[in-house]
Design a protein around this motif. Structure first.
Motif, PDB file in Angstrom:
ATOM      1  N   ARG A 251     -28.292  12.048 -65.859  1.00 59.48           N
ATOM      2  CA  ARG A 251     -29.269  11.575 -64.738  1.00 59.48           C
ATOM      3  C   ARG A 251     -29.665  12.567 -63.924  1.00 59.48           C
ATOM      4  O   ARG A 251     -29.091  12.901 -62.876  1.00 59.48           O
ATOM      5  CB  ARG A 251     -28.237  10.518 -64.239  1.00 59.48           C
ATOM      6  CG  ARG A 251     -28.204   9.096 -64.688  1.00 59.48           C
ATOM      7  CD  ARG A 251     -27.701   8.069 -64.015  1.00 59.48           C
ATOM      8  NE  ARG A 251     -26.726   8.254 -62.901  1.00 59.48           N
ATOM      9  CZ  ARG A 251     -25.487   8.355 -63.392  1.00 59.48           C
ATOM     10  NH1 ARG A 251     -24.737   7.968 -64.421  1.00 59.48           N
ATOM     11  NH2 ARG A 251     -24.473   8.667 -62.092  1.00 59.48           N
ATOM     12  N   THR A 252     -30.551  13.299 -64.242  1.00 58.84           N
ATOM     13  CA  THR A 252     -31.114  14.436 -63.427  1.00 58.84           C
ATOM     14  C   THR A 252     -32.498  14.212 -62.686  1.00 58.84           C
ATOM     15  O   THR A 252     -33.209  13.225 -62.965  1.00 58.84           O
ATOM     16  CB  THR A 252     -31.636  15.499 -64.495  1.00 58.84           C
ATOM     17  OG1 THR A 252     -32.640  15.158 -65.085  1.00 58.84           O
ATOM     18  CG2 THR A 252     -30.239  15.938 -65.354  1.00 58.84           C
ATOM     19  N   LYS A 253     -32.822  15.019 -61.613  1.00 58.95           N
ATOM     20  CA  LYS A 253     -33.982  15.035 -60.935  1.00 58.95           C
ATOM     21  C   LYS A 253     -34.812  16.058 -61.560  1.00 58.95           C
ATOM     22  O   LYS A 253     -34.511  17.377 -61.307  1.00 58.95           O
ATOM     23  CB  LYS A 253     -33.915  15.333 -59.799  1.00 58.95           C
ATOM     24  CG  LYS A 253     -33.145  14.095 -58.781  1.00 58.95           C
ATOM     25  CD  LYS A 253     -33.255  14.382 -57.364  1.00 58.95           C
ATOM     26  CE  LYS A 253     -32.510  13.305 -56.528  1.00 58.95           C
ATOM     27  NZ  LYS A 253     -32.430  13.675 -55.150  1.00 58.95           N
ATOM     28  N   PRO A 254     -35.498  15.826 -62.550  1.00 56.88           N
ATOM     29  CA  PRO A 254     -36.038  16.982 -63.587  1.00 56.88           C
ATOM     30  C   PRO A 254     -37.267  18.036 -62.827  1.00 56.88           C
ATOM     31  O   PRO A 254     -37.489  18.791 -63.302  1.00 56.88           O
ATOM     32  CB  PRO A 254     -36.831  16.341 -64.623  1.00 56.88           C
ATOM     33  CG  PRO A 254     -37.108  14.888 -64.240  1.00 56.88           C
ATOM     34  CD  PRO A 254     -35.913  14.627 -63.092  1.00 56.88           C
ATOM     35  N   GLU A 255     -37.798  17.547 -61.836  1.00 59.45           N
ATOM     36  CA  GLU A 255     -38.777  18.155 -61.094  1.00 59.45           C
ATOM     37  C   GLU A 255     -38.538  19.639 -60.953  1.00 59.45           C
ATOM     38  O   GLU A 255     -37.352  20.072 -60.632  1.00 59.45           O
ATOM     39  CB  GLU A 255     -39.426  17.634 -59.896  1.00 59.45           C
ATOM     40  CG  GLU A 255     -39.714  15.991 -60.390  1.00 59.45           C
ATOM     41  CD  GLU A 255     -38.749  15.032 -60.178  1.00 59.45           C
ATOM     42  OE1 GLU A 255     -38.598  13.812 -60.367  1.00 59.45           O
ATOM     43  OE2 GLU A 255     -37.446  15.609 -59.789  1.00 59.45           O
TER      44      GLU A 255
END
Length: 375
Positions: A251-255
């Motif tokens: 569960r990443t923040k890919p930005e």
């Protein structure tokens, strides 16, 4: 593969005479406190030293207590070396039986002989480690990318990851993954302690919770982390392939603003290269003791015609061992980035610690301040 570190063997002595050739003769003359039944090998960072293969370069036996090795070398070349009995399990040790770390020196302008005494050898038992893993980790073994060697990946999860299943997290990608979290896999039994550092900062509300992804190095480390064909594949493997894998499985923040890359020595170099080449994917890079300029290699020249990138760059360096050699590249890269429009203490941070060595322990000490700039 061993990394750049320094500790002098006992009774180190230079003896020099003049030389008129372009190359000079470097001689290692070692004395043993106790005879050994096996052959003695010198191993180091050059082809003539076996490129860290402990079975390649046998020393000549003079008698049961004296061994010698000589080679012609270009002046100003940085040499790092150790001594083994043909196996990393059996290395030169101090009087207490503790493994000696790498010795290093810059080849002078004249023929040079080193006289060294080796007290003992390591006994082949598993090395002692300092510390442990703090927190939850996952392993992805033999991660495969065509064109480079398979490698293990370690993923460290932040404190709330398992309990708060709706939360997403920024990601820090790191090189030499075997050295950053687990002291048992670290080259010298001391890791970066990024797990303890991040956990502590998070619990003190000084840092946002992050996922840490460590990519282990392989025997191709120099090529992978350098400006080579394999290096180009490796940089893509981190920025595209590994990032895609992590974003799809965690569960990443890919930005871009939530993605950073970090490393030391050649890992510091490749961190900069990845951020620079994939500036649309990375917020920036942490480059500790980076090898921007080393012997005939000069990465600053490679980017001199590039325009400014929207990145946050942290560069640091120590003042001892090989960091003395790397300082020229740090200065040159810092000046180049300022010329491109980076602002000191805004999107470019440069930290010099004159008392620091080129080691995991010293990078660990600088890591807390560095990571807080990004998250």
């Amino acid at each position: 593969m061993k990394k750049l570190l320094l500790i002098t063997l006992s009774h180190l002595l230079f003896m020099s005479c003049s030389s008129s050739s372009d190359k000079v003769t470097v001689t290692w003359n070692i004395k043993l406190n106790h005879p050994v039944e096996k052959d003695i090998f010198i191993v180091g960072n050059q082809d003539f030293l076996g490129t860290w293969d402990p079975t390649q370069v046998k020393m000549e036996r003079v008698n049961e207590l004296n061994w010698i090795f000589s080679h012609k070398v270009e002046p100003r070349k940085l040499l790092e070396f150790k001594f083994t009995l043909g196996d990393w399990k059996f290395q030169a040790a101090d009087i207490n039986g503790n493994e000696r770390q790498n010795d290093e020196f810059i080849v002078p302008q004249q023929d040079t002989t080193f006289h060294l005494t080796i007290e003992k050898w390591t006994d082949g038992k598993k090395k002692k480690v300092q510390g442990q893993i703090t927190g939850e980790v996952r392993y992805h073994r033999n991660f495969h990318i065509d064109g480079i060697l398979d490698r293990d990946i370690i993923v460290w999860l932040p404190p709330s990851y398992l309990s708060d299943t709706d939360k997403r997290y920024p990601v820090l990608y790191m090189h030499d993954g075997q050295n950053i979290i687990d002291p048992a896999t670290s080259s010298f039994g001391v890791d970066w302690q990024v797990d303890e550092t991040v956990d502590s900062l998070v619990r003190k509300d000084l840092l946002e919770e992050i996922i840490i992804v460590g990519s282990y190095c392989t025997t191709d480390r120099t090529e992978d982390y350098g400006d080579t064909d394999k290096g180009k594949i490796y940089r893509k493997s981190i920025a595209i392939d590994l990032k895609h894998f992590i974003d799809n499985n965690y569960r990443t923040k890919p930005e871009k603003q939530n993605t950073v890359v970090a490393g030391s020595s050649m890992g510091g170099l490749v961190s900069f290269m990845i951020a620079w080449e994939y500036a649309d994917l990375f917020k920036g890079a942490i480059c500790m003791s980076p090898a921007f300029k080393y012997e005939d290699f000069d990465h600053i020249e490679s980017i001199k015609d590039s325009s400014k990138k929207e990145l946050l760059i942290y560069i640091d360096n120590g003042g001892k061992q090989v960091d003395v050699i790397l300082q020229e590249g740090v200065d040159k890269m810092s000046a180049s980035l300022l010329e491109k429009g980076f602002k000191q203490n805004n999107d470019l941070f440069v930290v010099i610690d004159k008392e620091a060595r080129h080691s995991e322990g010293d990078w660990a000490k600088r890591f807390p301040n560095a990571i807080q700039l990004f998250f």
